[in-house]
Design a protein around this motif. Structure first.
Motif, short mmCIF file in Angstrom:
data_model
loop_
_atom_site.label_atom_id
_atom_site.label_comp_id
_atom_site.label_asym_id
_atom_site.label_seq_id
_atom_site.Cartn_x
_atom_site.Cartn_y
_atom_site.Cartn_z
N TYR A 191 0.85 -1.19 0.00
CA TYR A 191 0.00 0.00 0.00
C TYR A 191 0.89 1.25 0.00
CZ TYR A 191 -3.51 -3.41 1.31
OH TYR A 191 -4.33 -4.51 1.35
N ASN A 208 -0.31 5.51 -4.00
CA ASN A 208 -1.76 5.33 -4.08
C ASN A 208 -2.51 6.64 -3.90
OD1 ASN A 208 -1.47 2.60 -4.49
ND2 ASN A 208 -1.99 2.01 -2.41
N ARG A 244 -7.55 2.04 -2.62
CA ARG A 244 -6.17 1.64 -2.38
C ARG A 244 -5.53 2.66 -1.45
NH1 ARG A 244 -4.18 -3.00 -3.37
NH2 ARG A 244 -2.18 -2.06 -3.82
#
Length: 134
Positions: free
Chosen positions: A19, A23, A32
Motif C-alpha cells: 500500500y 496510491n 487503495r
C-alpha cells in the motif's frame, strides 16, 4: 471549485510495499490506501505532496483508513526551505477512542470547509498572493 490533482509525492515517512504512498496519486482507485510499513511503530505517517498548480483551498475531503488524527500544513514551493509550513487544518480527530479500540468507522470520508480552512487561506497568513498555495 473542481478537485486539484496532486502532481507528485515530494517526501514521506513510511509506506507498506503493498500500500505505497503513490496510491494517493490515483483518484480513480480510492480503495487503495497508503499505509505505514508494518515494522514502523512510530504511530505517525507524514507526506509532503505537490499540487499540479497553485490554487486557493476552500475545502478538503479526506478518505480515512484507520487514522485517529489528522493535521494538514501547507506552504509554497517558492518559500525558503527554512520557512515553516502554515497549519491549514489543526489536529483533528478522525476516529474516537472507542471506534479505534473496536475497529469501527476506520474507513470513512471527512469533509472540511469554510471555517476549518479559512485562517490559513487568508492573505496575512500566506503573504503576497493570498490563498494561493502549493
Amino acid at each position: 471549485m473542481a478537485p486539484v490533482k496532486i502532481s507528485h509525492v515530494v517526501s514521506f515517512s513510511s509506506q507498506d510495499p503493498r500500500y505505497p504512498v503513490q496510491n494517493l496519486l490515483n483518484p480513480d482507485n480510492p480503495r487503495r490506501p497508503w499505509l505505514s510499513c508494518p515494522q514502523d511503530k512510530s504511530g505517525q505517517l507524514k507526506v509532503e505532496l505537490q499540487l499540479e498548480r497553485a490554487v486557493p483551498i476552500g475545502y478538503i475531503d479526506v478518505g480515512n483508513c484507520g487514522c485517529a488524527f489528522l493535521q494538514i500544513d501547507v506552504g509554497r514551493s517558492s518559500w525558503p526551505l527554512d520557512r515553516a509550513f502554515v497549519t491549514l487544518l489543526p489536529a483533528t480527530i478522525l476516529m474516537s477512542l472507542t471506534d479505534s479500540k473496536q475497529g469501527k468507522n476506520h474507513s470513512r470520508v471527512r469533509m472540511f470547509k469554510d471555517d476549518a480552512v479559512a485562517h490559513a487561506c487568508n492573505p496575512s497568513t500566506l503573504g503576497d498572493r493570498g490563498g494561493w498555495i502549493i
